[in-house]
Design a protein around this motif. Structure first.
Motif, PDB file in Angstrom:
ATOM      1  N   ALA A 171       7.942  10.800  -4.076  1.00 32.53           N
ATOM      2  CA  ALA A 171       6.652  10.153  -3.833  1.00 32.53           C
ATOM      3  C   ALA A 171       5.623  10.428  -4.920  1.00 32.53           C
ATOM      4  N   ILE A 172       5.978  11.221  -5.942  1.00 33.96           N
ATOM      5  CA  ILE A 172       5.022  11.480  -7.018  1.00 33.96           C
ATOM      6  C   ILE A 172       5.708  11.244  -8.364  1.00 33.96           C
ATOM      7  N   SER A 217      10.016  15.384  -7.550  1.00 33.47           N
ATOM      8  CA  SER A 217       9.193  14.353  -6.900  1.00 33.47           C
ATOM      9  C   SER A 217       9.293  14.366  -5.384  1.00 33.47           C
ATOM     10  N   ARG A 263       8.434  19.319  -3.279  1.00 36.28           N
ATOM     11  CA  ARG A 263       7.717  18.352  -4.104  1.00 36.28           C
ATOM     12  C   ARG A 263       6.642  19.078  -4.936  1.00 36.28           C
ATOM     13  N   TYR A 298       5.836   6.134  -6.385  1.00 31.82           N
ATOM     14  CA  TYR A 298       4.728   6.917  -6.939  1.00 31.82           C
ATOM     15  C   TYR A 298       3.482   6.825  -6.058  1.00 31.82           C
ATOM     16  N   TYR A 299       3.667   6.433  -4.794  1.00 30.90           N
ATOM     17  CA  TYR A 299       2.499   6.173  -3.951  1.00 30.90           C
ATOM     18  C   TYR A 299       1.662   7.427  -3.705  1.00 30.90           C
ATOM     19  N   GLY A 300       2.228   8.602  -3.996  1.00 29.86           N
ATOM     20  CA  GLY A 300       1.449   9.821  -3.828  1.00 29.86           C
ATOM     21  C   GLY A 300       0.562  10.126  -5.014  1.00 29.86           C
ATOM     22  N   ASP A 301       0.689   9.341  -6.100  1.00 27.38           N
ATOM     23  CA  ASP A 301      -0.046   9.624  -7.336  1.00 27.38           C
ATOM     24  C   ASP A 301      -0.945   8.491  -7.819  1.00 27.38           C
TER      25      ASP A 301
END
Length: 322
Positions: A171-172, A217, A263, A298-301
């Motif tokens: 997610a990152i 990630s 993560r 990449y929705y966490g970033d």
């Protein structure tokens, strides 16, 4: 004083006093007494239907109180049943749907109350039908509460599993955003810099200075941490739930096979090892054995604007770095 009665005597042509015999007096008195007793008995029989003993009055009050309590309990059972029905609907249509669990059918929620007369022991009472109905309603409600309780236990377990899954999914971005890092090659067919042929690029390339930290990630276990002819120094992380990520061309590996990572944990540094033409990180995401576009993980970033800019850059033609 009793009145004196007379009668006319036609023989003497005069009025004569009526003399009452003592036997008749006694007889009349007895008849009068018997008539009074009879009237009193009849009156007692008639009025006893309306007059009750203290014990009977106490029992009547208790019975009336029981009827009032019965109505209150019945009303509360009905209200509880309505609340439980709403909870069941939310359970099937929201909670279980969110965690991808099959809804519980009504047949299962209300099963076990047919067939044999299980309330036969309540027969023979003055209010048997009323008691049997309330008992059955409470049994049905109790059974539904047990089923719902087990369902909520399952939802809690699924929620904990969902939390673990969400922490494990990539997610990152594997390298932090900075002025010295940018995405140079996206997930599409590109010209290979060494082989000079169009080849599908299964990941994304992030150019950054040698020694730039690389991070996991998502939570997982390091499946491989070694050097290969193509990827150079490379790390594979198994995240579970069908996900695996690859971090290639490192200058140095900072983890080892079998290690549990979370993560954001450091796993290595950007390099130029293997089949590479410049310092960069080649990053891949695999789902159920197939490479997928990492840009969607990449929705966490990324902000929406940053995502759009990266998406446009990933579509630009050019050759990859590996």
């Amino acid at each position: 004083m009793a009145k004196v009665k007379y009668y006319y005597d036609s023989d003497t042509l005069s009025y004569r006093k009526i003399e009452t015999k003592k036997g008749s007096i006694y007889k009349n008195t007895i008849l009068l007494l018997l008539a009074g007793v009879l009237l009193m008995f009849i009156g007692f029989i008639v009025f006893s239907q309306f007059l009750k003993t203290p014990n009977e009055l106490v029992k009547d009050r208790e019975l009336e109180n029981l009827k009032i309590n019965y109505e209150l309990i019945t009303k509360r059972v009905e209200e509880s049943s309505k609340i439980l029905t709403q909870l069941q609907e939310r359970d099937n249509n929201i909670y279980r749907a969110y965690f991808e669990a099959n809804p519980i059918p009504d047949e299962q929620r209300k099963a076990g109350f047919g067939g044999v007369n299980r309330y036969e022991y309540l027969d023979g009472f003055e209010n048997s039908s009323m008691i049997k109905k309330l008992t059955k309603d409470i049994d049905v409600l109790s059974k539904q509460m047990v089923v719902q309780s087990k369902s909520l236990d399952e939802i809690v377990a699924l929620a904990k599993e969902k939390e673990t899954m969400l922490a494990s999914i990539p997610a990152i971005m594997p390298v932090k955003k900075s002025d010295k890092m940018w995405m140079s090659s996206g997930f599409k067919y590109r010209m290979h810099p060494i082989l000079k042929i169009r080849k599908f690029h299964k990941g994304m390339d992030f150019t950054a200075p040698k020694g730039t930290p690389i991070y996991a990630s998502g939570n997982g276990t390091v499946a491989l941490a070694r050097r290969s002819p193509t990827f150079g120094k490379v790390v594979y992380i198994d995240h579970g739930y069908g996900y695996r990520t690859i971090y290639a061309h490192m200058s140095k590996i900072a983890t080892r096979r079998g290690r549990k990572v979370k993560r954001g944990d450091l796993i290595g540094y950007v390099g130029n090892t293997g089949r590479s033409v410049a310092p960069h990180l080649h990053y891949e995401v695999h789902k159920n054995g197939r490479a997928v576009n990492p840009i969607y993980y990449y929705y966490g970033d990324l902000t929406p604007q940053e995502f759009l800019a990266m998406q446009i850059a990933a579509e630009e033609e050019g050759q990859s770095y590996d």
